[in-house]
Design a protein around this motif. Structure first.
Motif, PDB file in Angstrom:
ATOM      1  N   THR A 189       0.811  -1.222   0.000  1.00 26.23           N
ATOM      2  CA  THR A 189       0.000   0.000   0.000  1.00 26.23           C
ATOM      3  C   THR A 189       0.839   1.264   0.000  1.00 26.23           C
ATOM      4  OG1 THR A 189      -1.961  -0.973   1.007  1.00 26.23           O
ATOM      5  CG2 THR A 189      -1.625   1.365   1.391  1.00 26.23           C
ATOM      6  N   GLY A 190       1.867   1.316   0.857  1.00 25.85           N
ATOM      7  CA  GLY A 190       2.690   2.519   0.946  1.00 25.85           C
ATOM      8  C   GLY A 190       3.283   2.917  -0.390  1.00 25.85           C
ATOM      9  N   GLN A 191       3.748   1.944  -1.155  1.00 25.76           N
ATOM     10  CA  GLN A 191       4.293   2.236  -2.488  1.00 25.76           C
ATOM     11  C   GLN A 191       3.169   2.658  -3.433  1.00 25.76           C
ATOM     12  OE1 GLN A 191       7.412   2.117  -4.170  1.00 25.76           O
ATOM     13  NE2 GLN A 191       8.322   2.159  -2.136  1.00 25.76           N
ATOM     14  N   SER A 192       2.038   1.966  -3.374  1.00 26.24           N
ATOM     15  CA  SER A 192       0.927   2.291  -4.271  1.00 26.24           C
ATOM     16  C   SER A 192       0.370   3.676  -3.989  1.00 26.24           C
ATOM     17  CB  SER A 192      -0.173   1.238  -4.156  1.00 26.24           C
ATOM     18  OG  SER A 192       0.275  -0.002  -4.659  1.00 26.24           O
ATOM     19  N   VAL A 193       0.336   4.054  -2.710  1.00 23.97           N
ATOM     20  CA  VAL A 193      -0.114   5.406  -2.339  1.00 23.97           C
ATOM     21  C   VAL A 193       0.822   6.438  -2.965  1.00 23.97           C
ATOM     22  CG1 VAL A 193      -0.195   7.009  -0.385  1.00 23.97           C
ATOM     23  CG2 VAL A 193      -1.361   4.823  -0.229  1.00 23.97           C
TER      24      VAL A 193
END
Lengths: 160, 387, 379
Positions: free
Chosen positions: B87-91
């Motif tokens: 998620t952190g990368q996708s955000v």
């Protein structure tokens, strides 16, 4: 902002939410196979791969997988792990378990998370590391009474 | 590829056990810090991207609603991106696309977790459908299975893998000691790691990430804005994201395609042909020490099957050719939804010389990475000090 | 900024399906690819929208959804929240010039999840809101009471929305609820949360909507009639109901941004058809006001005038809207799909008369519409 004079307060709360998921025709048929002690896979008409569990479509080719095959109940251990801890929903009497990925003979994928090795005293960790190896041959052991669900395969046994 | 995008500020909470704060206040802490770091005001921000793990872990569904004030998003557009552990990368990617598209000049990306309020493992087990994959073991099982698959595939013996994994753990924990934000700050020896209690063999206690509370905020800006308002932007040089099949047995997890292809796309965009030589530092997602060995290979930092050799000779240790996880990595700090964005923030700190005690000298090009699902997703963002 | 065109759309019906979520999602995605003549692998990027809590109890929805969405080993991501956000996210890489084609899919099987109200009660914070029973319906009921009182909107006017939309839905092959209801039927239905009546609340539907977006050059190759993305606006309100004026919503801000980007200065005149998200009937009237389709407080008069009928000057929800079909997460993308079909002239029996040049698609979720989004499409 308010000052914290005592230990921080917490509010405990638990929610329970019911779900009811459709198995769908593909997996209904897959589990009917379990009732008959059969493991069923599907074959992609494009890439020719056989996948287990049976699938409605091939994730790579994106074509419907409509050819059903009965696959072998023996295979090779691709990987395994000895689970020895608890978390919410798992109590000490439920562990240890040996999770494994098994490549069934003739199938083009591994079983992933749904197969467990057993049939001997798995509480004896030393024994486990002796018996369970990548490359070991295993065979499905069925429960006598089967319901057409994941419990029907009791465990996978190492064939010496 | 649209206009250039840069990181112009980062903010992290003191990660760990944060019973002292409510969840919105935890988010507030990171958001406050990023505005201070970037030196901009609310009116400069065009939109917010938020991410965290699923509702069951958060205890509140759609918690971006609950955090509207903490995120300072009232009156502004919000997008919420979620890809499990990655998620952190996708955000970050959503924020980058938003700015690169021209529809926003400045976007705030925030990700958070308050894991002590829920049950992380129980939540992660519900990633598996309940028809067939009804198993005991949680995330540690999935990643231990992968580790042994890799060891079996390359015929790496247990002892060698064990030694390399222990070095990864020791290096990461030393990094944690030098990072004031890290959750776990303890001194460990290889012996401590190799003999710790078994979780899911071969993975032991110090091979596994902690359960952490924490939030991270990163502000992305267009080239024009970044050059105007930021002294030292960290430029987005490349990014990539791939996901494999849902059933984990469907793909070989030793030759991890999603990692390989995602990094290829990122390297191509960044013009990197030799990651080991050209990268100065890598914040690799390492919730499990063994797994880092696979990432080092699949991110192209060493040849397949040879990660243990490279690790044992110190290539990825402090002072080595490519120091990995100088922040302590995910092994020292894992607020899951935020962990991938923390890697971006740490990469930005490195290439702008702001990483303090855990600064890698002269770092100009940094890779950040995160993984999600049961070995299913991989996302990469590369930051550099030069446009 | 590159132009983005919607090439083709596919929808699933809203009635309960015996298929698994995986099989159910696969069909519209395959349909779009087949219609456009592209292989899964030939699409550059995939954006999914689904929500874990509305996702059959499976966390990290992207894990299970990935295969059926076609995203295997492609650049891809997932929006958690209403699927209109996936549409907007899907436009971005094309606008950047990074990719030429993006497939967007919003998915849910409402039949597999508990009541929407059970699930939206988890949106409420556990300290102040959840213990007193705040969920989407109870919040909407409070908003409705304020709406009736402040502007003198009548319950009959709200009921007219239901009669209109369910009437339209009879001509939409995908709609879930196919039932002609009269204003009296609505007024006499159970007051589940006064002043809200049972027939004024959206059902709980299945729904997978897939669409292919493309760059201008590619879109023109793939279809005779691309529908162009003209503008987007979105805005968030604050969380606690007491902190807000429930009738002065962020939809105004969202609409202003969308109109600005699309170059729309007189929405009442320039919008030819609007697909609006109205999970509670009165909200269609309130949203029309906030969208500037009529003056503040005049939503009741608008529905009385007949302007928003399918034969009217500015048809609202010719598809039947969310009152006829409520796949909770996917519904925003359905609005975009329906607006697209109207512009293409492909809405079949529920096609509005006359040329549709500009269409508006709106979506909202969260208590009393805490999140609002507006998309403007052009022919």
């Amino acid at each position: 902002m308010a000052e914290q004079k005592e230990k921080p307060r917490k509010v405990a709360s638990m929610g329970m939410v019911p779900y009811e998921m459709a198995l769908g025709p593909t997996w209904t048929r897959f589990f009917e196979g379990f009732k008959e002690k059969k493991i069923l896979g599907t074959k992609c008409r494009k890439c020719g791969r056989i996948l287990v569990p049976a699938r409605p479509f091939c994730p790579r080719c994106f074509e419907p997988m409509e050819e059903w095959v009965e696959v072998a109940q023996e295979g090779t251990v691709v990987t395994w792990s000895y689970v020895n801890y608890t978390y919410f929903g798992v109590t000490p009497d439920m562990i240890p378990v040996i999770g494994a990925t098994i490549k069934l003979d003739g199938v083009d994928c591994g079983t992933g998370m749904w197969t467990q090795i057993g049939g001997f005293d798995i509480k004896d960790f030393e024994l486990v590391t002796k018996k369970v190896k990548v490359g070991a041959k295993v065979r499905a052991v069925w429960r006598r009474k089967r319901q057409g669900n994941f419990r029907d395969i009791d465990y996978w046994k190492i064939i010496e | 590829m649209g206009r250039a995008v840069a990181v112009i500020g980062t903010g992290q909470t003191k990660h760990g056990r944060r019973d002292d704060l409510s969840y919105p206040d935890l988010v507030r802490e990171a958001v406050k810090k990023v505005f201070e770091d970037a030196g901009i005001t609310l009116k400069d921000v065009d939109g917010v991207v938020y991410g965290s793990m699923p509702s069951m872990m958060e205890g509140v569904a759609y918690n971006h609603f609950y955090f509207a004030d903490a995120l300072r998003v009232v009156g502004k557009p919000l997008l919420r991106t979620e890809t499990c552990g990655s998620t952190g990368q996708s955000v970050a990617h959503t924020a980058i696309h938003w700015v690169a598209s021209g529809m926003a000049d400045v976007v705030l990306a925030v990700a958070s977790e308050k894991e002590h309020e829920g049950d992380a493992q129980a939540t992660m087990m519900t990633i598996l459908e309940p028809f067939l994959q009804v198993v005991i073991g949680g995330a540690p099982l999935a990643f231990s299975l992968q580790s042994r698959e890799w060891m079996g595939y390359y015929h790496i013996d247990d002892d060698k893998a064990r030694e390399a994994a222990s070095i990864v753990s020791v290096d990461s924990h030393n990094g944690g000691l030098a990072n004031p934000f890290a959750h776990i700050r303890v001194q460990l020896t290889k012996e401590d790691v190799s003999t710790a209690p078994i979780i899911t063999y071969p993975v032991r206690l110090y091979d596994v990430c902690p359960v952490s509370d924490g939030a991270c905020a990163v502000i992305f800006a267009s080239e024009e804005k970044a050059k105007k308002i930021c002294k030292k932007p960290a430029w987005v040089k490349g990014m990539g994201f791939r996901g494999e099949e849902y059933f984990i047995g469907d793909s070989n997890k030793a030759v991890w395609q999603s990692t390989i292809e995602a990094s290829k796309e990122a390297y191509k965009e960044a013009g990197i042909t030799n990651p080991l030589k050209e990268l100065d530092v890598a914040e690799v997602y390492n919730p499990f020490s063994y797994q880092e060995l696979m990432f080092l290979e699949c991110l192209g930092m060493c040849p397949p099957g040879e990660a243990p050799d490279y690790v044992i000779k110190g290539t990825f240790s402090p002072g080595g050719e490519l120091p990995c996880d100088p922040s302590g990595g995910v092994l020292c700090c894992n607020p899951i939804g935020a962990a991938g964005l923390i890697r971006v923030a740490e990469a930005a700190l490195q290439v702008t010389g702001k990483a303090g005690e855990h600064q890698v000298e002269g770092a100009k090009l940094a890779l950040s990475h995160a993984m999600g699902g049961a070995e299913q997703f991989n996302g990469i963002t590369i930051l550099g000090s030069e446009l | 900024m590159q132009k983005v065109g919607i090439v083709e759309v596919a929808q699933s019906a809203g009635t309960e399906s015996p298929l698994s979520l995986m099989e159910f999602t696969y069909k519209p995605v395959k349909e779009v690819l087949d219609k456009v003549g592209l292989k899964r692998d030939e699409v550059d990027m995939y954006i999914l929208a689904s929500t874990d809590v509305f996702h059959s109890g499976m966390s990290c929805a992207n894990a299970f959804d990935w295969d059926a969405s076609g995203a295997f080993m492609k650049p891809a991501s997932r929006e958690e929240g209403d699927a209109i956000t996936a549409f907007v996210y899907g436009c971005m890489p094309i606008m950047e010039g990074r990719y030429d084609t993006v497939l967007v899919v919003g998915l849910i099987k409402g039949s597999e999840n508990p009541e929407n109200d059970t699930l939206t009660s988890f949106v409420a914070d556990p300290f102040y809101s959840r213990p007193v029973g705040i969920q989407e319906t109870t919040a909407a009921a409070m908003q409705m009471r304020l709406y009736l009182q402040r502007y003198g909107i009548t319950e009959e006017q709200c009921a007219k929305v239901v009669a209109k939309n369910l009437g339209n839905a009879l001509f939409n092959p995908y709609a879930h609820i196919k039932k002609r209801v009269s204003v009296d039927d609505v007024l006499n239905s159970e007051r589940i949360c006064d002043p809200l009546k049972a027939l004024e609340c959206a059902p709980k539907s299945e729904g997978v909507c897939a669409m292919l977006l493309a760059s201008e050059e590619k879109a023109k190759k793939l279809t005779d009639k691309p529908v162009w993305f003209k503008g987007w606006g979105s805005s968030m309100d604050t969380f606690y109901l007491g902190d807000r004026d429930l009738l002065d919503t962020q939809l105004k801000t969202a609409a202003a941004s969308a109109y600005k980007m699309a170059g729309v200065s007189n929405p009442r005149k320039e919008i030819d058809v609007a697909e609006i998200c109205e999970p509670y009937a009165f909200q269609e009237l309130l949203w029309c006001e906030q969208l500037g389709l009529c003056a503040q407080g005049q939503g009741g008069k608008l529905v009385d005038s007949g302007v928003t009928q399918i034969t009217g000057d500015l048809p609202v929800n010719p598809s039947g809207g969310v009152l006829a079909m409520n796949p909770y997460v996917a519904r925003g993308l359905y609005r975009v799909a329906e607006a697209t079909l109207q512009i293409k002239g492909k809405a079949g029996e529920h096609q509005v008369d006359g040329k549709v040049n500009t269409a508006l698609a709106h979506s909202t979720y969260g208590f009393c519409g805490q999140w609002q989004g507006v998309v403007i499409l052009g022919g």
